[in-house]
Design an enzyme around this catalytic site. Structure first.
Site, short mmCIF file in Angstrom:
data_model
loop_
_atom_site.label_atom_id
_atom_site.label_comp_id
_atom_site.label_asym_id
_atom_site.label_seq_id
_atom_site.Cartn_x
_atom_site.Cartn_y
_atom_site.Cartn_z
N GLN A 19 0.80 -1.23 0.00
CA GLN A 19 0.00 0.00 0.00
C GLN A 19 0.83 1.27 0.00
O GLN A 19 0.30 2.35 -0.25
CB GLN A 19 -0.94 -0.02 1.20
CG GLN A 19 -1.99 -1.10 1.08
CD GLN A 19 -2.92 -1.12 2.28
OE1 GLN A 19 -2.63 -1.78 3.27
NE2 GLN A 19 -4.02 -0.41 2.21
N HIS A 116 1.06 -9.15 4.91
CA HIS A 116 -0.03 -8.17 4.93
C HIS A 116 -0.73 -8.25 3.57
O HIS A 116 -0.49 -7.41 2.70
CB HIS A 116 0.50 -6.77 5.23
CG HIS A 116 -0.58 -5.80 5.63
ND1 HIS A 116 -0.54 -5.04 6.78
CD2 HIS A 116 -1.75 -5.47 5.04
CE1 HIS A 116 -1.63 -4.28 6.86
NE2 HIS A 116 -2.38 -4.53 5.81
N ASN A 159 -1.24 -10.12 9.17
CA ASN A 159 -2.20 -9.04 9.35
C ASN A 159 -3.60 -9.53 8.97
O ASN A 159 -3.80 -10.00 7.85
CB ASN A 159 -1.85 -7.85 8.46
CG ASN A 159 -2.90 -6.74 8.57
OD1 ASN A 159 -2.95 -6.03 9.56
ND2 ASN A 159 -3.74 -6.60 7.56
N GLU A 160 -4.51 -9.43 9.90
CA GLU A 160 -5.94 -9.67 9.66
C GLU A 160 -6.23 -10.95 8.88
O GLU A 160 -6.78 -10.89 7.76
CB GLU A 160 -6.55 -8.49 8.92
CG GLU A 160 -6.52 -7.19 9.66
CD GLU A 160 -7.37 -6.11 8.99
OE1 GLU A 160 -7.92 -6.36 7.91
OE2 GLU A 160 -7.51 -5.03 9.59
N ASN A 297 -7.10 -4.33 15.22
CA ASN A 297 -7.49 -3.32 14.23
C ASN A 297 -8.98 -3.11 14.40
O ASN A 297 -9.77 -4.04 14.21
CB ASN A 297 -7.21 -3.81 12.80
CG ASN A 297 -5.72 -3.92 12.51
OD1 ASN A 297 -4.88 -3.58 13.34
ND2 ASN A 297 -5.39 -4.39 11.32
N GLU A 375 -4.38 -0.76 14.29
CA GLU A 375 -4.97 0.08 13.23
C GLU A 375 -6.27 0.66 13.74
O GLU A 375 -7.08 -0.03 14.36
CB GLU A 375 -5.29 -0.74 11.96
CG GLU A 375 -4.14 -1.01 11.05
CD GLU A 375 -4.53 -1.78 9.80
OE1 GLU A 375 -5.62 -1.53 9.25
OE2 GLU A 375 -3.74 -2.64 9.39
N SER A 433 -5.42 2.03 -1.25
CA SER A 433 -6.37 1.16 -0.55
C SER A 433 -6.80 0.02 -1.47
O SER A 433 -7.18 0.26 -2.62
CB SER A 433 -7.57 2.00 -0.11
OG SER A 433 -8.66 1.17 0.21
N TRP A 434 -6.74 -1.20 -0.96
CA TRP A 434 -6.93 -2.43 -1.76
C TRP A 434 -8.15 -2.38 -2.69
O TRP A 434 -8.05 -2.76 -3.85
CB TRP A 434 -7.10 -3.64 -0.84
CG TRP A 434 -6.05 -3.73 0.19
CD1 TRP A 434 -6.14 -3.30 1.50
CD2 TRP A 434 -4.72 -4.25 0.04
NE1 TRP A 434 -4.95 -3.54 2.14
CE2 TRP A 434 -4.07 -4.12 1.28
CE3 TRP A 434 -4.04 -4.83 -1.04
CZ2 TRP A 434 -2.77 -4.53 1.49
CZ3 TRP A 434 -2.73 -5.24 -0.83
CH2 TRP A 434 -2.11 -5.09 0.42
N LYS A 440 -9.69 7.23 -1.04
CA LYS A 440 -10.02 7.08 0.39
C LYS A 440 -8.74 7.34 1.18
O LYS A 440 -7.89 6.47 1.30
CB LYS A 440 -10.52 5.66 0.63
CG LYS A 440 -11.19 5.44 1.98
CD LYS A 440 -11.70 4.01 2.11
CE LYS A 440 -12.52 3.81 3.38
NZ LYS A 440 -12.90 2.40 3.58
N TYR A 442 -6.43 8.21 4.42
CA TYR A 442 -6.40 7.95 5.86
C TYR A 442 -5.25 8.67 6.57
O TYR A 442 -5.15 8.64 7.79
CB TYR A 442 -6.17 6.47 6.09
CG TYR A 442 -7.37 5.56 5.96
CD1 TYR A 442 -8.20 5.32 7.05
CD2 TYR A 442 -7.63 4.88 4.77
CE1 TYR A 442 -9.27 4.44 6.96
CE2 TYR A 442 -8.71 4.01 4.67
CZ TYR A 442 -9.52 3.79 5.77
OH TYR A 442 -10.57 2.92 5.68
#
Ligand code: BGP
Length: 473
Positions: A19, A116, A159-160, A297, A375, A433-434, A440, A442
């Site tokens: 990212q 990630h 990650n996630e 997150n 996050e 952003s994916w 978007k 941040y």
């Protein structure tokens, strides 16, 4: 009323390799699952992102200037092993040594994620987290990193894992973009927990003196109404997105009640239960007993009501407020109660959800000693004023308001016993952003993508004052 954070509390910004780095074809980097997928989609490209591959020093200098003590970065697996395994790319290895040395020069401690969302292309094609080859190669890559990057003191395995599995096989927003395959979702979730466990156990056996954790996307799920059926829908959604993971990684076993909920979802979709072996469960148990920290997150919460139709999801990927739909067969339908504020991407703003998830970990998963918020943040539509000069400060009062409320909720959880040691805002700088591309934003630092110039946002100044004073005004 202002709130106080502990004196040893650390703050910083979060990033992820794909990212921020850009340079996806540079210095021998191998292809990943996203390259072809984004190309075919034709909506946006992963280059140049925030050009962190070339501008990391500029961003780290800003981070230091604005009071950050920590940063989240991830290693792009395919910069180290372009094909996922086998031959090592020395230029990739050299890049991360330079990056970590620069972090040290700026007095910023990196928390480094191994995976990630960026599986190397060959392994993705071999089945991604559903294939044994992926697991074995991931463990080998982790071992290489532990031996090579001895300067890293904080590691994050994955990650996630839930977001990855759910978006790959339930909602279909991540490649390979399959929908309604709960069987694959749960199997991929379990397999990621096995990979995570094997790596934690390996790291601990190497006695390198650092710490290792995992990062979960945890959105608190509430029933839409007081009815029993809505309560049950919330329980099912929670099992799908939170509970199986919390059990596996923080308790070291899947509780019977959790497994019953998972089976109920699979039965309703006529799909088989995920497979696990006693040996895998032993590794999962061992890892939970030696995990150093969990990363949370948390951006939004969900409200669920009973639903009896077929799965239907519409992803809001362009900020058209109110366009998302999420109804899952055998689970429930997401429906916001009146009065809950949302972002343009339909993410609810509900700081109480942060408090509740931190307290849940504190109360229900006592094995894990430390929690970080890894996050949290808000995506906004922001642009550079036409008459901007290099000193222009971008006003983002909504971000300050959002972060202030979430930090306050986190401070309440700390006050009530949760052992939260740090906060990472998503994100350090504006980035890719994916599923939303570049609109978007941040970041604490605005990135003008065509020129790659950085501008300070007001939130960066606000963040600095909190991280230096430990007071949330
Ligand atoms: C998390 C991911 C990040 C980041 C963030 C914001 O799930 O770990 O990589 O993308 O969400 O999400 P989005 O970019 O979809 O708004």
């Amino acid at each position: 009323m202002s709130k106080q954070l502990p004196q040893d509390f650390v703050m910083g910004g979060a990033t992820a390799a794909y990212q921020v780095e850009g340079a996806t074809k540079e210095d021998g980097k191998g292809r990943v699952l996203w390259d072809d997928f984004l190309d075919k989609q034709g909506r946006f490209k992963p280059d140049p992102a925030a050009d962190f591959y070339h501008r990391y020093d500029e961003d780290l200098a800003l981070a230091e200037k604005y009071g950050h003590q920590v940063i989240r970065v991830s290693i792009a697996w395919s910069r180290i092993f372009p094909d996922g395994a086998g031959e090592v790319e020395p230029r990739g290895v050299a890049f991360y040594h330079k990056l970590f040395a620069d972090c040290a020069a700026h007095h910023i401690e990196p928390f480094v994620t191994l995976h990630h969302f960026d599986t190397p292309e060959r392994l993705h094609e071999a089945g991604d987290w559903l294939s044994q080859e992926m697991l074995d190669d991931f463990v080998a890559y982790a071992k290489f990193c532990f031996e090579e990057f001895s300067e890293v003191k904080y590691w994050i395995t994955i990650n996630e894992p839930t977001s990855m599995a759910v978006q790959q096989y339930t909602s279909g927003t991540f490649p390979p973009a399959e929908s309604g395959r709960f069987d694959k979702t749960f199997q991929a979730e379990h397999n990621q927990m096995v990979a995570h466990a094997r790596i934690v156990n390996l790291y601990k056996s190497m006695q390198l003196g650092g710490q290792i954790g995992i990062v979960h996307a945890l959105q608190t799920v509430y029933p839409y109404s007081d009815s029993a059926v809505d309560h049950h829908a919330a329980e099912l959604q929670d099992a799908l997105e939170n509970r199986l993971y919390l059990d596996g990684t923080l308790a070291g076993e899947y509780h019977q009640e959790t497994l019953a909920l998972v089976k109920e979802i699979l039965d309703a979709n006529h799909q088989p239960m995920f497979q696990s072996t006693p040996q895998e469960m032993k590794a999962i148990d061992e890892a939970a007993h030696q995990l150093d920290f969990v990363g949370v997150n948390n951006y939004f919460s969900k409200w669920l009501r009973a639903y009896h139709g077929k799965s239907e999801t519409i992803h809001n990927g362009d900020g058209t407020k109110g366009s998302s739909v999420a109804r899952l067969q055998g689970v429930g339908e997401e429906k916001l109660p009146d009065g809950i504020e949302t972002t343009d991407w339909d993410w609810s703003i509900y700081p109480r959800g942060m408090y509740d998830i931190l307290m849940r970990i504190h109360n229900d998963y006592p094995l894990v000693p430390v929690t970080y918020v890894t996050e949290n943040g808000i995506g906004l539509k922001e642009s550079l004023p036409e008459n901007a000069t290099p000193d222009t400060v971008i006003e983002d009062p909504k971000r300050i308001d959002y972060v202030k409320k979430y930090l306050s909720a986190m401070a309440d959880a700390i006050h009530d016993g949760a052992n939260v040691k740090g906060y990472f805002i998503w994100s350090l700088q504006d980035q890719f952003s994916w599923t939303n591309g570049y609109s978007k934003r941040y970041g604490l630092f605005f990135v003008d993508f065509p020129t790659q110039n950085r501008y300070i946002k007001q939130s960066a100044e606000w963040f600095k004052s909190v991280s230096e004073t430990h007071i949330i005004p």
